[in-house]
Scaffold this active site. Structure first.
Site, PDB file in Angstrom:
ATOM      1  N   ASP A  62       0.803  -1.229   0.000  1.00 37.52           N
ATOM      2  CA  ASP A  62       0.000   0.000   0.000  1.00 37.52           C
ATOM      3  C   ASP A  62       0.837   1.281   0.000  1.00 37.52           C
ATOM      4  O   ASP A  62       0.607   2.193   0.801  1.00 37.52           O
ATOM      5  CB  ASP A  62      -0.925   0.043   1.228  1.00 37.52           C
ATOM      6  CG  ASP A  62      -1.665  -1.249   1.479  1.00 37.52           C
ATOM      7  OD1 ASP A  62      -1.926  -1.977   0.499  1.00 37.52           O
ATOM      8  OD2 ASP A  62      -1.982  -1.544   2.651  1.00 37.52           O
ATOM      9  N   GLU A 232     -11.064  -1.284  -3.456  1.00 38.04           N
ATOM     10  CA  GLU A 232     -10.443  -0.457  -2.418  1.00 38.04           C
ATOM     11  C   GLU A 232      -9.314   0.355  -3.042  1.00 38.04           C
ATOM     12  O   GLU A 232      -9.079   0.318  -4.247  1.00 38.04           O
ATOM     13  CB  GLU A 232      -9.889  -1.358  -1.304  1.00 38.04           C
ATOM     14  CG  GLU A 232      -8.842  -2.337  -1.808  1.00 38.04           C
ATOM     15  CD  GLU A 232      -8.548  -3.464  -0.834  1.00 38.04           C
ATOM     16  OE1 GLU A 232      -9.273  -3.596   0.166  1.00 38.04           O
ATOM     17  OE2 GLU A 232      -7.589  -4.223  -1.090  1.00 38.04           O
TER      18      GLU A 232
END
Length: 509
Positions: A62, A232
């Site tokens: 991420d 997401e």
């Protein structure tokens, strides 16, 4: 081209430093620091992370990016079990090649309401303060405590402390789990927060203080902007007056995790999916997703920064950081990203390589080993049809050194693998053969080989055809047909000599 905040890495050419710095300041960003005379780093114009992917050591995911004072910063999630995700590290670089680790820039000890699952940091600077937005606690309902927080520091490396003593977004709104935040400042100075898991994405305005939410003209705080097949990880950047929303699709623990995008005339959308732009490559890596975007200012050079899972690993948290070149078509759409395989060892490490025998070290921009009987180093690849290039410098007039390809079942031992090998020999030959815990020669050709001399070795393998080139890339020294091995790992090897290797590159055919 627009010079925007956090999704652009601002780097200026020495001849244009003054105008670019002024432009960045006018747009509400951070001006690049003026380089010291004679010491300005070159503009990063790479085909990929040419020093090798992963570009930093450890399990991380991420990633988001920022540039502060001429230094480039990457802020990732620590890819560990949720109960162990109680901290965030950062990495910084002046050249996008050599990286410094900054551990524990934020920990749950400085956030009273956070205790686990600290995810997806999003950095930004405003008015001399450094802000870091993060998700925490992985809440599953509005009855739980957690969500998206904001921390603040006086320096990019922190330490960061909780800015408001509570989550900035602590509830499910429009079905969006409050995680995976991204922050974007538009050219008019308005800041936006994009976020959302569980298949829903929201956008909200951030006030100038960057620690409170504003409202839209209709009085609402959140607007849903969920595009098709969204899972997401929303990411926003601006190019050519257009707003690009990127997001991750499919499950993060599986091989099909990927990145898609949309383009809009407004930061609020609508965002209609155009295409998938990054996906797994069965020859290189799987589970590639949750990206950010790098723009080199003053140029139209772009990179996509993301995490991915090595082919040989299946654990949910076996994720590493990588980046590759991102290019645009004339109409502004993004070309599909190719995960390239390069390593020129200029970062003086061998991340991503596994060794089997020998004594290996990366230094001085080369990957070297002492003499051994069959010591090899392999990348975690699975190419079938490909071209593999490497520079080979044998250390002595004995033995041979070269490349391994289509290799499986590697182990320590002279011929302890199943696959092919091509190398240059001090006896005055270029050789090609195959191994299966024994050695079978396939062909050889005369070649003058001198210790300490660099040779450019290329193997082109397409189906049953195998060609070996040395220095002359137009006429192969060896050309054979063999059907024994069809795919496997790529690497380098020595036999009865030491050697140094450089400029490794592997591409599909």
């Amino acid at each position: 081209m627009d010079l925007q905040r956090c999704k652009s890495w601002r780097r200026s050419r020495p001849a244009r430093i003054t105008s670019l710095a002024l432009t960045a300041l006018l747009l509400g960003g951070v001006a690049p620091a003026a380089p010291t005379a004679g010491a300005a780093p070159a503009i990063p114009d790479y085909s990929t992370a040419e020093g090798g992917n992963p570009f930093v050591d450890g399990w991380y995911a991420d990633p988001d990016v920022a540039v502060y004072g001429g230094r480039y910063w990457v802020y990732p999630t620590a890819s560990r079990p949720y109960s162990e995700q109680t901290y965030l590290d950062a990495f910084s670089s002046t050249d996008l090649v050599h990286w410094t680790k900054h551990p524990d820039i934020l920990t749950t000890a400085s956030v009273s309401w956070a205790n686990r699952a600290v995810w997806a940091p999003a950095p930004i600077e405003r008015d001399g303060k450094y802000f870091l937005y993060f998700g925490a606690n992985d809440i599953q309902s509005n009855a739980e405590s957690g969500g998206i927080g904001v921390a603040v520091a006086d320096k990019p490396e922190g330490p960061y402390v909780d800015a408001i003593g509570a989550p900035l977004v602590g509830q499910f709104v429009n079905g969006a789990q409050p995680i995976d935040q991204d922050v974007f400042i538009d050219s008019d100075g308005q800041a936006y927060l994009y976020y959302g898991g569980w298949g829903h994405a929201n956008v909200a305005k951030l006030n100038r203080d960057m620690t409170s939410l504003g409202t839209f003209p209709d009085g609402s705080t959140f607007k849903e902007i969920t595009p098709e097949n969204y899972t997401e990880g929303p990411q926003m950047f601006k190019r050519g007056g257009k707003y690009y929303l990127m997001w991750s699709e499919d499950g993060w623990t599986g091989p099909n995790y990927s990145v898609s995008y949309a383009i809009s005339d407004s930061p609020l959308g609508p965002f209609a999916k155009i295409d998938r732009v990054l996906a797994q490559d069965p020859a290189v890596a799987k589970g590639s997703g949750h990206n950010s975007v790098i723009n080199v200012p003053g140029t139209d050079t772009w990179y996509i920064l993301y995490h991915r899972r090595p082919l040989s690993r299946s654990g949910a948290n076996d994720r590493q950081l990588a980046y590759d070149r991102m290019s645009f078509n004339a109409d502004g759409t993004i070309q599909p990203v190719t995960m390239k395989v390069r390593d020129d060892f200029r970062d003086d490490n061998a991340l991503g390589w596994a060794t089997y025998g020998g004594s290996w070290s990366a230094a001085g921009g080369r990957y070297a080993t002492t003499s051994s009987y069959g010591g090899k180093a392999l990348l975690d690849t699975n190419f079938g049809n490909f071209v593999q290039d490497v520079d080979v410098t044998p250390a002595s007039a004995s033995g041979d050194s070269g490349v391994v390809f289509r290799a499986t079942q590697p182990a320590v031992g002279t011929d302890s693998y199943r696959g092919y090998y091509a190398g240059v020999s001090g006896s005055g030959r270029v050789v090609l053969g195959k191994a299966a815990n024994n050695w079978t020669p396939l062909a050889s050709a005369a070649l003058t080989v001198r210790p300490g001399t660099r040779y450019h070795l290329r193997v082109e393998a397409v189906g049953s055809s195998i060609k070996v080139f040395v220095d002359d890339m137009t006429t192969p020294k060896i050309s054979v047909t063999d059907t024994t091995y069809t795919s496997g790992a790529n690497g380098v090897r020595v036999f009865a000599t030491g050697a140094a290797f450089d400029n490794v590159a592997i591409a599909k055919r």
